[in-house]
Design a protein around this motif. Structure first.
Motif, short mmCIF file in Angstrom:
data_model
loop_
_atom_site.label_atom_id
_atom_site.label_comp_id
_atom_site.label_asym_id
_atom_site.label_seq_id
_atom_site.Cartn_x
_atom_site.Cartn_y
_atom_site.Cartn_z
N UNK A 150 -6.88 1.64 3.83
CA UNK A 150 -6.72 0.16 3.98
C UNK A 150 -5.65 0.07 4.95
N UNK A 191 -5.46 3.51 -0.41
CA UNK A 191 -4.44 2.80 0.36
C UNK A 191 -4.35 3.19 1.77
N UNK A 192 -4.21 4.47 2.28
CA UNK A 192 -4.03 4.96 3.37
C UNK A 192 -5.30 4.38 4.49
N UNK A 195 -4.46 -3.09 -8.29
CA UNK A 195 -3.75 -3.18 -6.77
C UNK A 195 -4.97 -2.43 -6.20
N UNK A 236 -8.63 -6.38 1.62
CA UNK A 236 -8.49 -6.00 3.17
C UNK A 236 -9.50 -5.10 3.87
N UNK A 264 -6.64 -5.34 -4.53
CA UNK A 264 -5.79 -6.10 -3.73
C UNK A 264 -6.06 -5.28 -2.23
N UNK A 265 -6.08 -4.05 -2.27
CA UNK A 265 -6.25 -3.29 -1.19
C UNK A 265 -7.54 -3.50 -0.59
N UNK A 295 -5.90 10.12 -4.65
CA UNK A 295 -5.44 8.76 -5.14
C UNK A 295 -4.96 8.00 -3.83
N UNK A 296 -4.40 8.62 -2.81
CA UNK A 296 -3.71 8.02 -1.63
C UNK A 296 -5.02 7.15 -0.79
N UNK A 353 3.64 -11.35 -8.66
CA UNK A 353 4.24 -10.11 -9.59
C UNK A 353 4.96 -10.64 -10.92
N UNK A 361 8.21 -17.64 -14.55
CA UNK A 361 7.22 -18.64 -14.18
C UNK A 361 8.05 -20.13 -14.08
N UNK A 397 -2.38 -15.31 -1.80
CA UNK A 397 -2.29 -13.95 -1.81
C UNK A 397 -1.81 -13.81 -3.37
N UNK A 426 11.71 -9.77 -7.82
CA UNK A 426 11.87 -10.84 -8.75
C UNK A 426 13.39 -11.37 -9.01
N UNK A 459 0.90 5.36 -2.03
CA UNK A 459 0.92 6.43 -1.21
C UNK A 459 2.03 7.34 -1.59
N UNK A 467 1.52 8.65 -5.43
CA UNK A 467 0.53 9.73 -5.34
C UNK A 467 1.15 10.96 -4.91
N UNK A 477 3.05 -12.63 -12.76
CA UNK A 477 1.96 -12.93 -13.58
C UNK A 477 1.40 -11.27 -14.08
N UNK A 492 -0.94 -11.43 -6.21
CA UNK A 492 -0.41 -10.16 -6.65
C UNK A 492 -0.63 -9.91 -8.34
N UNK A 539 0.83 -1.23 -0.20
CA UNK A 539 0.03 -0.02 0.06
C UNK A 539 0.87 1.19 -0.02
#
Lengths: 366, 323
Positions: free
Chosen positions: B293, B290-291, B233, B240, B236-237, B286-287, B98, A331, B39, A282, A155, A158, B100, B41, A151
């Motif tokens: 979350x 995420x903030x 993304x 939660x 994903x947030x 936009x933050x 990642x 992969x 999980x 990675x 932030x 942004x 993927x 991503x 997350x």
């Protein structure tokens, strides 16, 4: 019927062989995709290699791409050794670049030999602090650091986007959202044709190797990675070690932001990373977190990146082919680790339990 | 004067729901994956694969059902790669996810390069156009939000209830949760752990793919590179933020959709406050997802309420012989 059992140890020679086989499998798989999409795979591979290494200019571009990858991977690797899943390299990178840019834009009258080190240290501290926030949350409240570091990336991005469109927008750009270029003394000098970041990267590789291998902190990090309980029993101050290691991890990622902002971008931009912070996770993993292997893996990855750029620029073949190639190689290599840890053998099934290991046999090569 | 403000608010709410729809699809998909302990991503990658294949098939066939099917299959294909590498080969979930995303992004821009200038056939556009429900759609402010939406938007909304019902009220759903909480216990009680994981991850991938195709086929109606623009993304947030709960995900998705609409439609948001007006730059908005979350994550970890916790085995591979 297939049976899977855990292997005790795998020799490094065998590991290497399996990795090579995985890369070959990936190239084959990608060849099929490229062929279906209407290109000659061998031609594409050759042109990518040519585009990344054939002339000094292209080689320089490849090295320019490898430098940030090496340092970011080192940073990520320190945290990963402790099983602290720092996937916030991208955000730490931007916060480092932000701190460095603050100095570069406001104190441009300082001489370069003061300004550049100051920018480097500021970036290191900013990246470190940005990475310590999720660590503190983990230590205090037990939050999952994977999710928080993820997350924090957005932030940070942004924040940089805001600066670029708002308070830091260069009035000389006629309304175009761009942050002013750095003065000359805020730009890293070149050494042998490539900016000095490559020396910094190599020095950091050695330093991180020494840290992990020969210092108390390095030892404590690896104990913590094995088991937190063991670390506690051994009298290690878990929180202190974690915060210190995480600070270093984020610090290295932040320092990368400074190097990129100064040497490549000569400015700050919310698009300057291009996902490097994620690629580094990675590369670090593929290098098994070993500092010296990180150099090799990062360089190979940069060949893919630069080769893709060349395809696009010179031959009008989309650079995205490099993304497909990267993905498939990843992969295959990630999947291949299974064969270094487990042994797959055939055995005669008793007629009854048929459903077992069904999942094992489906799927095929990715 | 009064009337135009009402209309603007109505339009704003309508767009917010539309912006929230791909987020909702992807979040439901990600919830299914995380409920079995994985999980992923790669949400962004699966969405892009679905977006490009959905657009391609929609463009060449003009058939809405085929478009959905193709988008879902593309997402599920991405999920199959992920499932094979993480479930069967037990590789690290974060790194594979990642990979993927990188793969899906490359795949979508590559396939999409020939689609950039194309537009969809009128019949396809029409079948996904907002359904105007007479009378109800004229309710001030809220009418447009609820009663002038595409079938596609409704699909996401209904899917949330289906997923909720499946997880909460069926035997399969119970097994699925046990697999995510404690795979060893599930295995011991005769649940086929790997099979559950595969099915759940693949279904989740299909939802992500369908969500991606909403953006390309319905919302924008043209192909652009990286068209999902980070929605994966946000999803994903949101998993939660919604504490792994499909129904809470509906509110979360529309709320995050609202925030995105503000950034999409207006440059700066000015809030009147005692005669002064505060200007909030949209980039800072936009933050907020995420903030918030992170804050929600801290709160649920602190309160330790049983039903709000992440699945117990989230992120760890399961191997019977390791026990």
């Amino acid at each position: 019927m297939l049976r899977v059992t855990k292997k005790p140890e795998t020799s490094s020679g065998r590991r290497f062989l399996i990795s090579i086989l995985a890369v070959v499998a990936a190239l084959l798989a990608t060849s099929v995709i490229i062929f279906i999409l209407g290109y000659n795979p061998l031609d594409i591979y050759w042109k990518m290699l040519e585009g990344a290494t054939a002339t000094p200019y292209r080689l320089k571009e490849t090295i320019n791409k490898a430098i940030p990858l090496v340092i970011l991977s080192l940073g990520v690797g320190i945290a990963f050794r402790m099983k602290f899943w720092n996937i916030g390299a991208e955000g730490q990178y931007y916060m480092g670049a932000f701190a460095a840019s603050f100095l570069a834009l406001n104190y441009f009258n300082w001489p370069a030999y003061i300004l550049l080190p100051a920018m480097f240290i500021a970036a290191l501290v900013a990246g470190g602090i940005w990475c310590c926030i999720p660590a503190v949350l983990k230590a205090r409240f037990g939050t999952n650091e994977t999710l928080v570091t993820l997350m924090m990336n957005y932030i940070a991005i942004s924040w940089i986007t805001y600066l670029q469109h708002g308070p830091w927008k260069d009035p000389g750009q006629f309304g175009f959202p761009k942050i002013a270029n750095f003065e000359k003394n805020a730009i890293l000098p070149n050494l042998f044709g490539v900016h000095i970041g490559w020396v910094i990267a190599l020095v950091l590789v050695v330093l991180v190797y020494i840290l992990l291998r020969y210092t108390k902190l390095g030892y404590e990090i690896s104990v913590l990675g094995e088991s937190v309980t063991t670390a506690r029993y051994a009298g290690i101050n878990v929180t202190k070690v974690m915060l210190l290691a995480v600070f270093l991890s984020g610090g290295l990622c932040g320092a990368t932001g400074m190097i990129q902002a100064s040497a490549i971008e000569s400015s700050l931009s919310y698009q300057m990373s291009g996902g490097l912070g994620f690629t580094a996770i990675i590369t670090a993993w593929l290098a098994r977190l070993n500092p010296f292997t990180i150099i090799i893996v990062s360089f190979l990855f940069s060949i893919l990146l630069q080769g893709g750029t060349y395809l696009q620029g010179a031959l009008q073949i989309p650079a995205s082919i490099a993304g497909i190639l990267q993905g498939s190689i990843l992969f295959c290599i990630l999947g291949s680790e299974f064969f270094t840890q487990y042994k797959v053998s055939w055995y005669k099934a008793k007629p009854k339990n048929k459903t077992e290991n069904k999942a094992e046999s489906q799927g095929g090569e990715a | 004067m009064e009337n135009t403000t009402v209309q603007m608010v109505a339009l704003f709410l309508q767009t917010s729901v539309q912006m929230g729809t791909p987020i909702l699809f992807a979040t439901l998909g990600a919830i299914l994956g995380e409920k079995v302990g994985h999980l992923n991503l790669g949400v962004e990658g699966m969405m892009l694969m679905g977006a490009v294949i959905g657009f391609q098939v929609g463009f060449s066939s003009g058939d809405p059902a085929l478009t959905l099917l193709a988008a879902g299959s593309a997402g599920a294909l991405g999920a199959l790669i992920y499932a094979f590498v993480t479930v069967t080969l037990r590789a690290n979930q974060i790194v594979t996810g990642l990979a993927l995303t990188i793969f899906g992004t490359g795949f979508s821009s590559f396939v999409g390069q020939k689609l950039a200038a194309e537009t969809l056939s009128d019949s396809l556009v029409k079948s996904f156009a907002p359904m105007e429900i007479p009378i109800l759609k004229d309710i001030p402010i809220l009418g447009k939000m609820f009663f002038s939406q595409s079938l596609y938007v409704w699909l996401a909304f209904i899917l949330a209830f289906v997923v909720y019902f499946f997880i909460k009220c069926t035997r399969y759903g119970l097994n699925l949760r046990v697999v995510g909480e404690n795979p060893a216990a599930a295995d011991a009680s005769g649940v086929h752990v790997d099979l559950y994981k595969y099915i759940s991850i693949l279904l989740g991938g299909a939802m992500c793919g369908i969500g991606g195709a909403y953006t390309s086929v319905v919302f924008i109606g043209r192909w652009q590179e990286e068209i999902t623009a980070g929605v994966g993304w946000i999803a994903v947030a949101l998993v939660i933020f919604a504490t792994w709960h499909p129904l809470k995900a509906i509110f979360g998705a529309y709320f995050f959709g609202m925030l995105r609409t503000i950034g999409f439609k207006i440059q700066n948001l000015s809030i009147p406050f005692f005669g002064n007006s505060f200007i909030i730059p949209t980039q800072l908005l936009d933050m907020i997802p995420y903030l918030m979350t992170i804050i929600v994550l801290v709160i649920i970890t602190l309160r330790k309420k049983r039903e709000n916790q992440p699945p117990g085995w989230l992120g760890n591979p399961y191997f019977r012989e390791d026990r």
